[in-house]
Design an enzyme around this catalytic site. Structure first.
Site, PDB file in Angstrom:
ATOM      1  N   HIS A 116     -27.347  25.234  88.148  1.00 25.85           N
ATOM      2  CA  HIS A 116     -27.896  25.829  89.374  1.00 25.85           C
ATOM      3  C   HIS A 116     -27.693  24.869  90.557  1.00 25.85           C
ATOM      4  O   HIS A 116     -27.273  25.289  91.638  1.00 25.85           O
ATOM      5  CB  HIS A 116     -29.387  26.138  89.156  1.00 25.85           C
ATOM      6  CG  HIS A 116     -30.105  26.624  90.368  1.00 25.85           C
ATOM      7  ND1 HIS A 116     -30.254  27.961  90.663  1.00 25.85           N
ATOM      8  CD2 HIS A 116     -30.717  25.941  91.362  1.00 25.85           C
ATOM      9  CE1 HIS A 116     -30.935  28.077  91.794  1.00 25.85           C
ATOM     10  NE2 HIS A 116     -31.227  26.863  92.242  1.00 25.85           N
ATOM     11  N   GLU A 117     -27.960  23.591  90.344  1.00 29.97           N
ATOM     12  CA  GLU A 117     -27.818  22.611  91.436  1.00 29.97           C
ATOM     13  C   GLU A 117     -26.344  22.406  91.805  1.00 29.97           C
ATOM     14  O   GLU A 117     -25.998  22.302  92.978  1.00 29.97           O
ATOM     15  CB  GLU A 117     -28.473  21.278  91.050  1.00 29.97           C
ATOM     16  CG  GLU A 117     -29.975  21.370  90.738  1.00 29.97           C
ATOM     17  CD  GLU A 117     -30.801  21.986  91.863  1.00 29.97           C
ATOM     18  OE1 GLU A 117     -30.430  21.825  93.039  1.00 29.97           O
ATOM     19  OE2 GLU A 117     -31.814  22.648  91.559  1.00 29.97           O
ATOM     20  N   GLU A 176     -30.563  30.916  96.847  1.00 27.99           N
ATOM     21  CA  GLU A 176     -31.098  30.715  95.494  1.00 27.99           C
ATOM     22  C   GLU A 176     -30.519  31.751  94.520  1.00 27.99           C
ATOM     23  O   GLU A 176     -30.166  31.428  93.396  1.00 27.99           O
ATOM     24  CB  GLU A 176     -32.628  30.798  95.499  1.00 27.99           C
ATOM     25  CG  GLU A 176     -33.319  29.648  96.212  1.00 27.99           C
ATOM     26  CD  GLU A 176     -32.976  28.276  95.626  1.00 27.99           C
ATOM     27  OE1 GLU A 176     -32.526  28.179  94.465  1.00 27.99           O
ATOM     28  OE2 GLU A 176     -33.150  27.284  96.352  1.00 27.99           O
TER      29      GLU A 176
HETATM   30 ZN    ZN Z   1     -32.045  26.223  94.071  1.00 26.83          ZN
END
Ligand code: ZN
Length: 268
Positions: A116-117, A176
Protein backbone atom coordinates in the site's frame (compact mmCIF):
# COMPACT_ATOMS: atom_id res chain seq x y z
CA UNK A 1 7.18 13.46 14.82
CA UNK A 2 3.74 14.87 15.51
CA UNK A 3 4.63 17.85 13.35
CA UNK A 4 5.27 15.51 10.46
CA UNK A 5 1.92 13.81 10.67
CA UNK A 6 -0.10 16.89 11.48
CA UNK A 7 -1.91 17.82 8.38
CA UNK A 8 -3.04 21.17 7.10
CA UNK A 9 -4.15 20.39 3.61
CA UNK A 10 -7.93 20.71 3.91
CA UNK A 11 -7.90 24.25 2.58
CA UNK A 12 -5.82 23.14 -0.36
CA UNK A 13 -8.19 20.32 -1.18
CA UNK A 14 -11.21 22.58 -1.04
CA UNK A 15 -9.61 25.24 -3.18
CA UNK A 16 -8.17 22.86 -5.75
CA UNK A 17 -10.28 19.72 -5.67
CA UNK A 18 -9.38 18.62 -9.16
CA UNK A 19 -5.74 19.61 -9.30
CA UNK A 20 -4.11 16.57 -10.85
CA UNK A 21 -1.18 18.34 -12.42
CA UNK A 22 2.19 18.21 -10.76
CA UNK A 23 4.67 21.01 -10.33
CA UNK A 24 7.11 18.67 -8.68
CA UNK A 25 9.51 16.73 -10.89
CA UNK A 26 10.54 13.18 -10.04
CA UNK A 27 14.02 14.45 -9.12
CA UNK A 28 12.59 17.11 -6.82
CA UNK A 29 10.26 14.60 -5.27
CA UNK A 30 13.19 12.29 -4.50
CA UNK A 31 15.17 15.11 -2.97
CA UNK A 32 12.24 16.31 -0.88
CA UNK A 33 11.69 12.77 0.34
CA UNK A 34 15.32 12.38 1.30
CA UNK A 35 15.28 15.61 3.27
CA UNK A 36 12.05 14.63 4.97
CA UNK A 37 13.52 11.22 5.73
CA UNK A 38 16.57 12.79 7.38
CA UNK A 39 14.14 14.73 9.59
CA UNK A 40 12.13 11.60 10.39
CA UNK A 41 15.33 9.76 11.34
CA UNK A 42 16.09 12.44 13.92
CA UNK A 43 12.69 12.05 15.55
CA UNK A 44 11.69 8.43 15.15
CA UNK A 45 13.44 5.60 17.02
CA UNK A 46 14.56 3.20 14.30
CA UNK A 47 14.66 -0.51 15.04
CA UNK A 48 18.17 -1.33 13.96
CA UNK A 49 18.17 -5.07 14.59
CA UNK A 50 19.69 -6.29 11.34
CA UNK A 51 17.62 -9.45 11.07
CA UNK A 52 14.34 -7.61 11.42
CA UNK A 53 15.40 -4.59 9.34
CA UNK A 54 16.93 -6.82 6.64
CA UNK A 55 13.79 -8.94 6.51
CA UNK A 56 11.58 -5.86 5.96
CA UNK A 57 14.00 -4.56 3.33
CA UNK A 58 13.80 -7.86 1.46
CA UNK A 59 9.99 -7.82 1.43
CA UNK A 60 10.05 -4.17 0.37
CA UNK A 61 12.49 -4.76 -2.46
CA UNK A 62 10.37 -7.54 -3.91
CA UNK A 63 7.35 -5.25 -3.89
CA UNK A 64 9.20 -2.23 -5.26
CA UNK A 65 10.32 -4.28 -8.26
CA UNK A 66 6.66 -4.72 -9.16
CA UNK A 67 5.74 -1.06 -8.84
CA UNK A 68 4.88 0.86 -11.98
CA UNK A 69 6.00 4.42 -12.61
CA UNK A 70 9.38 6.06 -12.10
CA UNK A 71 12.19 3.95 -10.66
CA UNK A 72 12.29 5.57 -7.26
CA UNK A 73 15.05 4.71 -4.79
CA UNK A 74 12.75 2.89 -2.39
CA UNK A 75 13.97 2.35 1.18
CA UNK A 76 12.26 0.44 3.98
CA UNK A 77 12.75 1.17 7.67
CA UNK A 78 11.15 -0.05 10.89
CA UNK A 79 10.04 2.46 13.53
CA UNK A 80 10.24 1.01 17.02
CA UNK A 81 6.69 2.09 17.85
CA UNK A 82 3.94 -0.18 19.09
CA UNK A 83 1.07 1.64 17.36
CA UNK A 84 -0.08 0.01 14.15
CA UNK A 85 0.86 2.33 11.32
CA UNK A 86 3.02 2.80 8.25
CA UNK A 87 3.82 5.81 6.11
CA UNK A 88 5.45 6.78 2.83
CA UNK A 89 7.53 9.85 2.13
CA UNK A 90 7.81 11.34 -1.37
CA UNK A 91 10.10 9.57 -3.81
CA UNK A 92 10.97 6.36 -1.98
CA UNK A 93 11.21 6.17 1.82
CA UNK A 94 8.72 3.78 3.48
CA UNK A 95 8.41 3.30 7.24
CA UNK A 96 6.51 0.56 9.00
CA UNK A 97 5.86 0.54 12.73
CA UNK A 98 7.00 -2.47 14.71
CA UNK A 99 3.42 -2.73 16.01
CA UNK A 100 2.36 -4.02 12.58
CA UNK A 101 4.75 -6.96 12.90
CA UNK A 102 3.36 -7.81 16.34
CA UNK A 103 -0.26 -7.58 15.17
CA UNK A 104 0.11 -9.44 11.86
CA UNK A 105 -0.34 -13.18 11.93
CA UNK A 106 1.24 -13.98 8.56
CA UNK A 107 3.71 -12.52 6.09
CA UNK A 108 1.17 -11.57 3.42
CA UNK A 109 -0.43 -9.09 5.86
CA UNK A 110 2.85 -7.25 6.42
CA UNK A 111 3.62 -7.34 2.70
CA UNK A 112 0.14 -5.89 2.12
CA UNK A 113 0.89 -2.86 4.31
CA UNK A 114 4.20 -2.27 2.55
CA UNK A 115 2.55 -2.71 -0.87
CA UNK A 116 0.00 0.00 0.00
CA UNK A 117 2.80 2.44 0.90
CA UNK A 118 4.82 1.55 -2.22
CA UNK A 119 1.70 2.25 -4.27
CA UNK A 120 1.35 5.76 -2.76
CA UNK A 121 4.90 6.49 -3.93
CA UNK A 122 4.55 4.82 -7.34
CA UNK A 123 1.30 6.69 -8.04
CA UNK A 124 3.05 9.96 -7.13
CA UNK A 125 0.38 10.90 -4.61
CA UNK A 126 2.92 12.96 -2.71
CA UNK A 127 3.75 15.00 -5.79
CA UNK A 128 0.13 15.98 -6.34
CA UNK A 129 -0.38 16.78 -2.65
CA UNK A 130 2.81 18.82 -2.62
CA UNK A 131 1.54 20.67 -5.66
CA UNK A 132 -1.79 21.44 -4.01
CA UNK A 133 -0.12 22.50 -0.79
CA UNK A 134 2.42 24.61 -2.61
CA UNK A 135 -0.27 26.40 -4.54
CA UNK A 136 -2.58 26.90 -1.57
CA UNK A 137 -0.26 27.45 1.36
CA UNK A 138 3.06 28.65 0.23
CA UNK A 139 2.12 31.47 -2.05
CA UNK A 140 3.22 32.57 -5.43
CA UNK A 141 6.80 33.33 -4.50
CA UNK A 142 7.68 29.75 -3.87
CA UNK A 143 5.49 28.57 -6.71
CA UNK A 144 7.58 30.81 -8.95
CA UNK A 145 10.74 29.31 -7.54
CA UNK A 146 9.50 25.81 -8.26
CA UNK A 147 8.44 26.65 -11.78
CA UNK A 148 11.35 28.93 -12.52
CA UNK A 149 14.23 26.64 -11.84
CA UNK A 150 14.19 22.88 -11.77
CA UNK A 151 17.37 22.67 -9.71
CA UNK A 152 17.83 21.15 -6.30
CA UNK A 153 17.64 24.46 -4.46
CA UNK A 154 13.94 24.94 -5.13
CA UNK A 155 13.11 21.41 -4.07
CA UNK A 156 15.07 21.93 -0.87
CA UNK A 157 13.20 25.17 -0.32
CA UNK A 158 9.86 23.47 -0.75
CA UNK A 159 10.83 20.65 1.59
CA UNK A 160 12.17 23.01 4.22
CA UNK A 161 8.99 25.08 4.07
CA UNK A 162 6.84 22.03 4.52
CA UNK A 163 8.84 20.74 7.42
CA UNK A 164 9.25 24.02 9.25
CA UNK A 165 5.57 24.83 8.86
CA UNK A 166 4.60 21.45 10.23
CA UNK A 167 2.68 20.75 7.07
CA UNK A 168 2.91 17.22 5.89
CA UNK A 169 1.16 14.92 3.58
CA UNK A 170 -2.29 13.63 4.04
CA UNK A 171 -3.53 11.59 1.18
CA UNK A 172 -7.11 12.04 -0.02
CA UNK A 173 -9.68 9.26 0.12
CA UNK A 174 -9.25 8.79 -3.61
CA UNK A 175 -5.51 8.41 -3.11
CA UNK A 176 -6.13 5.81 -0.40
CA UNK A 177 -8.51 3.89 -2.62
CA UNK A 178 -6.01 3.98 -5.45
CA UNK A 179 -3.17 2.85 -3.15
CA UNK A 180 -5.30 -0.08 -1.99
CA UNK A 181 -6.05 -1.15 -5.58
CA UNK A 182 -2.55 -0.57 -6.97
CA UNK A 183 -1.02 -2.04 -3.79
CA UNK A 184 -3.07 -5.19 -4.21
CA UNK A 185 -1.73 -5.62 -7.74
CA UNK A 186 1.84 -5.06 -6.57
CA UNK A 187 1.34 -7.54 -3.72
CA UNK A 188 0.10 -10.22 -6.07
CA UNK A 189 2.65 -9.64 -8.79
CA UNK A 190 5.36 -9.99 -6.13
CA UNK A 191 3.94 -13.43 -5.34
CA UNK A 192 1.89 -12.95 -2.16
CA UNK A 193 -1.72 -13.87 -1.51
CA UNK A 194 -3.81 -10.74 -2.02
CA UNK A 195 -6.04 -11.67 0.89
CA UNK A 196 -3.24 -10.56 3.23
CA UNK A 197 -4.24 -6.96 2.59
CA UNK A 198 -7.85 -7.58 3.63
CA UNK A 199 -6.77 -9.58 6.66
CA UNK A 200 -4.63 -6.76 7.97
CA UNK A 201 -7.68 -4.49 7.97
CA UNK A 202 -9.52 -7.14 9.94
CA UNK A 203 -6.64 -7.21 12.41
CA UNK A 204 -7.01 -3.43 12.72
CA UNK A 205 -10.71 -3.72 13.46
CA UNK A 206 -10.06 -6.30 16.15
CA UNK A 207 -7.33 -4.15 17.68
CA UNK A 208 -9.60 -1.10 17.60
CA UNK A 209 -12.02 -2.93 19.89
CA UNK A 210 -9.36 -4.39 22.15
CA UNK A 211 -7.00 -1.44 22.43
CA UNK A 212 -8.22 1.72 20.67
CA UNK A 213 -4.96 3.62 21.40
CA UNK A 214 -2.93 1.20 19.29
CA UNK A 215 -4.76 2.05 16.07
CA UNK A 216 -5.65 5.69 16.68
CA UNK A 217 -2.76 6.98 14.55
CA UNK A 218 -3.76 4.76 11.68
CA UNK A 219 -7.39 5.86 11.75
CA UNK A 220 -6.43 9.53 11.92
CA UNK A 221 -4.63 9.21 8.58
CA UNK A 222 -6.58 6.50 6.77
CA UNK A 223 -10.23 5.92 5.86
CA UNK A 224 -12.08 3.34 7.96
CA UNK A 225 -11.12 -0.26 7.23
CA UNK A 226 -14.79 -1.21 6.87
CA UNK A 227 -15.19 0.49 3.49
CA UNK A 228 -11.85 -0.78 2.34
CA UNK A 229 -12.46 -4.38 3.39
CA UNK A 230 -15.66 -4.55 1.39
CA UNK A 231 -14.01 -3.11 -1.70
CA UNK A 232 -10.88 -5.21 -1.48
CA UNK A 233 -12.57 -8.45 -0.53
CA UNK A 234 -14.23 -8.86 -3.89
CA UNK A 235 -11.01 -7.99 -5.66
CA UNK A 236 -8.65 -10.05 -3.50
CA UNK A 237 -10.93 -13.08 -3.48
CA UNK A 238 -10.56 -13.48 -7.21
CA UNK A 239 -7.71 -15.68 -8.36
CA UNK A 240 -6.20 -16.26 -4.91
CA UNK A 241 -3.00 -18.15 -4.45
CA UNK A 242 0.42 -16.83 -3.69
CA UNK A 243 2.43 -16.96 -0.49
CA UNK A 244 0.56 -16.51 2.76
CA UNK A 245 3.28 -17.13 5.28
CA UNK A 246 6.91 -18.15 5.64
CA UNK A 247 9.03 -19.62 8.45
CA UNK A 248 11.13 -16.42 8.26
CA UNK A 249 8.16 -14.29 9.27
CA UNK A 250 7.38 -16.49 12.25
CA UNK A 251 11.07 -16.43 13.23
CA UNK A 252 11.04 -12.61 13.06
CA UNK A 253 7.92 -12.49 15.24
CA UNK A 254 9.55 -14.79 17.80
CA UNK A 255 12.67 -12.63 17.76
CA UNK A 256 10.66 -9.46 18.36
CA UNK A 257 8.93 -11.04 21.35
CA UNK A 258 12.30 -11.53 23.00
CA UNK A 259 13.34 -7.90 22.57
CA UNK A 260 12.44 -4.98 24.79
CA UNK A 261 8.85 -4.02 23.90
CA UNK A 262 8.30 -1.29 21.30
CA UNK A 263 7.83 2.26 22.53
CA UNK A 264 4.67 4.28 22.54
CA UNK A 265 4.60 7.14 20.04
CA UNK A 266 5.10 10.43 21.85
CA UNK A 267 1.98 12.58 22.17
CA UNK A 268 2.43 16.31 21.97
ZN1 ZN B 1 -2.44 5.16 2.61
Amino acid sequence: MRALVTIVLCAALVAYPHAQFSLVSVEQEIEIGQQANAQVRKEVPELRDEQVAGYIRSLGRRLAQQASGPKYPYTFSVADYREINAFALPGGPVWIHRGVLHAATNESQVAGVLAHEVAHIAQRHAASQLTKATVANLGLGLLGAVLGNGGGASAAQVAASFLTNGIFLKFSRDDEREADAAGLQILRRAGWDGRGMVELFEVLQREAKRNPGSVEVFFSSHPSPQDRIARLQAEAGRGGGGTRDTPQFQAIKARLQKMAPPRAMPRH
